[in-house]
Design an enzyme around this catalytic site. Sequence first.
Site, PDB file in Angstrom:
ATOM      1  N   TYR A 143       0.815  -1.215   0.000  1.00 11.13           N
ATOM      2  CA  TYR A 143       0.000   0.000   0.000  1.00 11.13           C
ATOM      3  C   TYR A 143       0.849   1.264   0.000  1.00 11.13           C
ATOM      4  O   TYR A 143       0.353   2.346  -0.290  1.00 11.13           O
ATOM      5  CB  TYR A 143      -0.956   0.015   1.209  1.00 11.13           C
ATOM      6  CG  TYR A 143      -2.015  -1.083   1.183  1.00 11.13           C
ATOM      7  CD1 TYR A 143      -2.084  -1.979   0.125  1.00 11.13           C
ATOM      8  CD2 TYR A 143      -2.931  -1.213   2.203  1.00 11.13           C
ATOM      9  CE1 TYR A 143      -3.031  -2.983   0.103  1.00 11.13           C
ATOM     10  CE2 TYR A 143      -3.895  -2.211   2.182  1.00 11.13           C
ATOM     11  CZ  TYR A 143      -3.933  -3.097   1.128  1.00 11.13           C
ATOM     12  OH  TYR A 143      -4.888  -4.088   1.102  1.00 11.13           O
ATOM     13  N   LYS A 194       3.630 -15.429   2.247  1.00 12.79           N
ATOM     14  CA  LYS A 194       3.550 -16.144   0.964  1.00 12.79           C
ATOM     15  C   LYS A 194       5.001 -16.393   0.532  1.00 12.79           C
ATOM     16  O   LYS A 194       5.455 -15.946  -0.534  1.00 12.79           O
ATOM     17  CB  LYS A 194       2.765 -15.263  -0.045  1.00 12.79           C
ATOM     18  CG  LYS A 194       2.445 -15.913  -1.362  1.00 12.79           C
ATOM     19  CD  LYS A 194       1.360 -16.968  -1.280  1.00 12.79           C
ATOM     20  CE  LYS A 194       1.136 -17.588  -2.655  1.00 12.79           C
ATOM     21  NZ  LYS A 194       0.319 -18.805  -2.603  1.00 12.79           N
ATOM     22  N   ASP A 227      -2.814 -18.170   1.391  1.00 17.48           N
ATOM     23  CA  ASP A 227      -3.968 -18.813   0.738  1.00 17.48           C
ATOM     24  C   ASP A 227      -4.528 -19.923   1.633  1.00 17.48           C
ATOM     25  O   ASP A 227      -5.742 -20.078   1.784  1.00 17.48           O
ATOM     26  CB  ASP A 227      -3.602 -19.337  -0.664  1.00 17.48           C
ATOM     27  CG  ASP A 227      -2.226 -19.975  -0.726  1.00 17.48           C
ATOM     28  OD1 ASP A 227      -1.445 -19.863   0.251  1.00 17.48           O
ATOM     29  OD2 ASP A 227      -1.912 -20.614  -1.751  1.00 17.48           O
ATOM     30  N   ASP A 255     -10.767  -8.926   7.565  1.00 13.03           N
ATOM     31  CA  ASP A 255     -12.186  -8.831   7.177  1.00 13.03           C
ATOM     32  C   ASP A 255     -12.828 -10.216   7.121  1.00 13.03           C
ATOM     33  O   ASP A 255     -14.004 -10.386   7.456  1.00 13.03           O
ATOM     34  CB  ASP A 255     -12.335  -8.129   5.817  1.00 13.03           C
ATOM     35  CG  ASP A 255     -12.486  -6.614   5.983  1.00 13.03           C
ATOM     36  OD1 ASP A 255     -12.106  -6.097   7.049  1.00 13.03           O
ATOM     37  OD2 ASP A 255     -12.967  -5.953   5.045  1.00 13.03           O
TER      38      ASP A 255
END
Length: 366
Positions: A143, A194, A227, A255
């Site tokens: 971000y 990841k 994942d 979320d």
Amino acid sequence: MQLKIAILPGDYIGPEVMAAALPILEAVLAKGGHSLEYSFHDIGGAGIDNHGKALPDSTLAACQAADAILFGSVGGPKWEKLPPAAQPERASLLPLRKHFKLFANVRPGFLPPALMDASPIRPDRIPNGIDMVCIRELTGGLYFGQPKQTSALDDGDVEAVDTMVYRKSEILRIADVAIATARARGKRLLSVDKANVLECSVLWRKTVSEHVAATAPDIALSHMYVDNAAMQLVRDPAAFDVIFTENMFGDILSDEMAVVCGSLGMLSSASLGDITNRHGQPFGLYEPAGGSAPDIAGQNKANPCAQILSAALMLRHSFGLNAEADTIDAAVKKTIADGIRTGDIAFGGASVGTKEMGAAVLERLA
Ligand code: NAD
């Protein structure tokens, strides 16, 4: 204790849930003999409308003078035609986090057994509800990394670039927050990355492993690819305790955690850095996990519990007022246990409005 708080209600449901939360904060502090000084300031769309800026200078100055920030939520359709960099969330919340170096976002995710029906997870998978914490790195990664741009290419195509960057020092300081959180709970810590694909994640995993081994041998550390974590969180959410991860993965997983816990309307969050306030406690920004919910704004429908619990988190982290925070948490839990529901957690049953939910929690303050 004298508490000085900057209140930033923001847009759409922000002011509604803030209005329901403040009497509870006032009552708890008055009962404990503390003095509360607070002032309201525009942020997000309200900042754009009233000051031409999502983060007005006066708002920033008020935050700087305060011990903590209690934030509502920002953004919504009214401003969605603005260029991306001027959007309320991007132009207010992100600079605030950056300005106060709020690098750690702590989101408790809890589903009391009484709210089981609000979760999309089958009740037999979560017989004792859910009780976990998600810690998200907040000021690094995709971000914020540069370059971040969209360019027209010579061949007529258009290319957009975002950059994921992490320094070892950024990983170490969020790991310390995660270790402290795990130590105060079940001493189990799950780091999510990841590392099979991303360089940043390889550094993340190595740094976290070495740091926990060197500084926190009492903590049982495990790792999971993002994942798989997303899958396990719906398969067996009760297995999670403290989970921590980088910015974008944390945005998404927190979320997901919110939805398995029944509703965004129930979940609070704290954003902490290493700046301390006048009381020598961490300066922080406290806000509901959800957004400004334009679809239900102005209808007395929003669940104020996330805002109320954010005020409790503020008392705990920025003022060390654990007893007062416990009182608020218990009042929310009692309200829920008494079967009082707002629309987002009622699912066809009877529900009360934002104001009534706030009043019910207020009544149950011990
Ligand atoms: P949202 O979180 O606002 O809403 C998602 C869904 O959850 C909606 O159906 C909404 O009604 C529901 N919901 C959220 N909070 C609720 C509450 N307290 N009680 C009952 N239901 C609740 O997400 P969105 O719709 O993607 O975004 C709306 C706006 O909010 C956008 O402009 C977005 O940029 C902004 N946003 C702001 C923040 C923030 O201020 N920190 C965070 C996320 C999104």
